[in-house]
Design a protein around this motif. Structure first.
Motif, PDB file in Angstrom:
ATOM      1  N   GLY A  73      -0.162  -0.708  19.416  1.00 41.29           N
ATOM      2  CA  GLY A  73       0.285  -1.629  18.374  1.00 41.29           C
ATOM      3  C   GLY A  73      -0.062  -3.075  18.668  1.00 41.29           C
ATOM      4  N   PHE A  74       0.130  -3.464  19.927  1.00 42.63           N
ATOM      5  CA  PHE A  74      -0.116  -4.847  20.323  1.00 42.63           C
ATOM      6  C   PHE A  74      -1.328  -5.022  21.231  1.00 42.63           C
ATOM      7  CE2 PHE A  74       4.298  -5.150  19.011  1.00 42.63           C
ATOM      8  CZ  PHE A  74       4.391  -6.422  18.466  1.00 42.63           C
ATOM      9  N   ASN A  75      -1.824  -3.928  21.805  1.00 43.88           N
ATOM     10  CA  ASN A  75      -2.860  -4.021  22.853  1.00 43.88           C
ATOM     11  C   ASN A  75      -2.367  -4.817  24.054  1.00 43.88           C
ATOM     12  OD1 ASN A  75      -4.829  -2.438  21.628  1.00 43.88           O
ATOM     13  ND2 ASN A  75      -5.742  -4.171  20.554  1.00 43.88           N
ATOM     14  N   ILE A  76      -1.096  -4.692  24.360  1.00 44.62           N
ATOM     15  CA  ILE A  76      -0.512  -5.236  25.585  1.00 44.62           C
ATOM     16  C   ILE A  76      -0.270  -4.058  26.518  1.00 44.62           C
ATOM     17  CG2 ILE A  76       1.489  -6.397  26.593  1.00 44.62           C
ATOM     18  CD1 ILE A  76       1.783  -7.966  24.005  1.00 44.62           C
ATOM     19  N   PHE A  77      -0.896  -4.071  27.669  1.00 43.81           N
ATOM     20  CA  PHE A  77      -0.865  -2.905  28.537  1.00 43.81           C
ATOM     21  C   PHE A  77       0.507  -2.673  29.156  1.00 43.81           C
ATOM     22  CE2 PHE A  77      -1.098  -1.165  32.869  1.00 43.81           C
ATOM     23  CZ  PHE A  77      -1.536   0.117  32.554  1.00 43.81           C
ATOM     24  N   THR A  78       0.967  -1.423  29.080  1.00 41.97           N
ATOM     25  CA  THR A  78       2.125  -0.951  29.842  1.00 41.97           C
ATOM     26  C   THR A  78       1.794   0.448  30.357  1.00 41.97           C
ATOM     27  OG1 THR A  78       3.194   0.046  27.898  1.00 41.97           O
ATOM     28  CG2 THR A  78       3.793  -2.231  28.438  1.00 41.97           C
ATOM     29  N   GLY A  79       2.327   0.794  31.508  1.00 42.78           N
ATOM     30  CA  GLY A  79       2.054   2.121  32.049  1.00 42.78           C
ATOM     31  C   GLY A  79       3.016   2.481  33.166  1.00 42.78           C
ATOM     32  N   ILE A  80       3.159   3.770  33.389  1.00 39.72           N
ATOM     33  CA  ILE A  80       3.990   4.277  34.486  1.00 39.72           C
ATOM     34  C   ILE A  80       3.126   4.373  35.746  1.00 39.72           C
ATOM     35  CG2 ILE A  80       5.386   6.216  35.299  1.00 39.72           C
ATOM     36  CD1 ILE A  80       5.861   6.896  32.308  1.00 39.72           C
ATOM     37  N   ASN A  81       3.610   3.800  36.830  1.00 31.89           N
ATOM     38  CA  ASN A  81       2.868   3.862  38.094  1.00 31.89           C
ATOM     39  C   ASN A  81       3.861   3.847  39.253  1.00 31.89           C
ATOM     40  OD1 ASN A  81       1.242   3.622  40.327  1.00 31.89           O
ATOM     41  ND2 ASN A  81      -0.013   1.955  39.512  1.00 31.89           N
TER      42      ASN A  81
ATOM     43  N   GLY B 131       8.969  -1.180  41.156  1.00 35.64           N
ATOM     44  CA  GLY B 131       9.672  -0.920  39.909  1.00 35.64           C
ATOM     45  C   GLY B 131       9.197   0.309  39.172  1.00 35.64           C
ATOM     46  N   GLY B 132       8.005   0.815  39.518  1.00 40.44           N
ATOM     47  CA  GLY B 132       7.510   2.048  38.917  1.00 40.44           C
ATOM     48  C   GLY B 132       6.767   1.887  37.599  1.00 40.44           C
ATOM     49  N   PHE B 133       6.642   0.640  37.094  1.00 35.56           N
ATOM     50  CA  PHE B 133       5.932   0.406  35.838  1.00 35.56           C
ATOM     51  C   PHE B 133       4.987  -0.781  35.985  1.00 35.56           C
ATOM     52  CE2 PHE B 133       9.735   2.646  34.559  1.00 35.56           C
ATOM     53  CZ  PHE B 133       9.300   3.484  33.539  1.00 35.56           C
ATOM     54  N   GLU B 134       3.845  -0.673  35.325  1.00 31.12           N
ATOM     55  CA  GLU B 134       2.916  -1.797  35.229  1.00 31.12           C
ATOM     56  C   GLU B 134       2.977  -2.347  33.806  1.00 31.12           C
ATOM     57  OE1 GLU B 134      -0.923  -1.126  37.872  1.00 31.12           O
ATOM     58  OE2 GLU B 134      -0.571   0.587  36.542  1.00 31.12           O
ATOM     59  N   HIS B 135       2.852  -3.659  33.688  1.00 28.34           N
ATOM     60  CA  HIS B 135       2.786  -4.247  32.343  1.00 28.34           C
ATOM     61  C   HIS B 135       2.284  -5.674  32.429  1.00 28.34           C
ATOM     62  CE1 HIS B 135       6.641  -6.723  32.430  1.00 28.34           C
ATOM     63  NE2 HIS B 135       6.705  -6.049  33.556  1.00 28.34           N
ATOM     64  N   GLN B 136       1.767  -6.149  31.303  1.00 30.36           N
ATOM     65  CA  GLN B 136       1.311  -7.531  31.207  1.00 30.36           C
ATOM     66  C   GLN B 136       2.452  -8.411  30.714  1.00 30.36           C
ATOM     67  OE1 GLN B 136      -2.033  -6.281  28.650  1.00 30.36           O
ATOM     68  NE2 GLN B 136      -3.353  -7.472  29.995  1.00 30.36           N
ATOM     69  N   GLY B 137       2.499  -9.610  31.235  1.00 33.00           N
ATOM     70  CA  GLY B 137       3.612 -10.509  30.903  1.00 33.00           C
ATOM     71  C   GLY B 137       3.362 -11.378  29.698  1.00 33.00           C
ATOM     72  N   PHE B 138       2.882 -10.782  28.618  1.00 38.34           N
ATOM     73  CA  PHE B 138       2.534 -11.558  27.433  1.00 38.34           C
ATOM     74  C   PHE B 138       3.683 -11.661  26.441  1.00 38.34           C
ATOM     75  CE2 PHE B 138      -2.049 -10.007  28.121  1.00 38.34           C
ATOM     76  CZ  PHE B 138      -2.387 -11.154  28.830  1.00 38.34           C
TER      77      PHE B 138
END
Length: 235
Positions: free
Chosen positions: A168-176, A181-188
């Protein structure tokens, strides 16, 4: 030759009168800082009247996709609840040990600035809904001293939340599991106008900046200016 002398005398007299009348006034304004302040306000005004760009894909303005999630007060909130409001949206999780505390401290600055306006809102979507229940989100909101009734911390189906972010936003989030914390994401932070369209200022090349870095104080100041632009913009 005599006429030329008269003309020189006349010009010199005009210059002398101008100096006597106007130069003291100019010096007085400069000493009081009035001229500098006026110039600064004119510059700010021009910046605020700059038209913000639309994020376009295939020459079509991109809007926030449809969604339906639950907020910290156990109320169902959809994309339509943000219509008629200038909105800033983000993706985060409450147990994030890295950038989320910085992001939401900066988001709170926006809340402090605009919380009294009914036409401003914030949407904070958790990417860890298993832990971030409405009760947890409510405690989180209280911990950050949220003032606005229009700051919604949203939780729901994991897959739908990550689809909203990534597609929807093309802002990356993912489980890692390998990262803190176990999650990756961009701070946008995404800026949305009252009609649901994603908006942005120009970058140095004249292209849409697209998103604002939620951890950067300078970008937060830019975002404040652009929120004001959209609040004043005729819809």
């Amino acid at each position: 030759m005599q006429k030329k002398n008269y003309s020189y005398i006349g010009i010199a007299f005009i210059i002398l009168v101008f100096g006597i009348i106007f130069i003291p006034r100019i010096v007085d304004k400069i000493s009081k800082g009035e001229t500098v302040e006026k110039d600064r306000m004119n510059i700010v005004g021009k910046e605020r009247n700059t038209k913000l760009l639309y994020l376009k894909i295939d020459d079509k303005a991109r809007s926030v996709p449809e969604f339906l999630f639950t907020n910290q007060d156990n109320l169902e909130i959809s994309n339509l609840d943000f219509r008629g409001k200038v909105t800033v949206m983000e993706f985060f999780f409450t147990t994030c040990p890295t950038i989320c505390p910085v992001m939401n401290n900066n988001m709170r600055l926006l809340d402090d600035e605009f919380h009294e306006r009914d036409d401003f809102a914030i949407g904070s979507f958790t990417i860890d809904p298993e832990k971030d229940t409405p009760k947890v989100l409510k405690e989180y909101a209280e911990r950050y001293g949220v003032k606005s009734l229009n700051w919604h911390f949203l939780t729901g189906d994991l897959k739908k939340l990550h689809e909203l972010s990534n597609k929807g936003f093309n802002i990356f989030t993912g489980i890692n599991p390998e990262v803190a914390g176990g999650f990756e994401h961009q701070g946008f932070f995404a800026l949305i106008d009252k009609n649901g369209f994603i908006r942005s200022r120009k970058d140095n090349h004249g292209n849409p900046k697209v998103y604002y870095q939620g951890t950067d104080p300078k970008e937060i100041e830019m975002l404040k200016e652009d929120i004001k632009n959209l609040l004043d913009e005729e819809q």
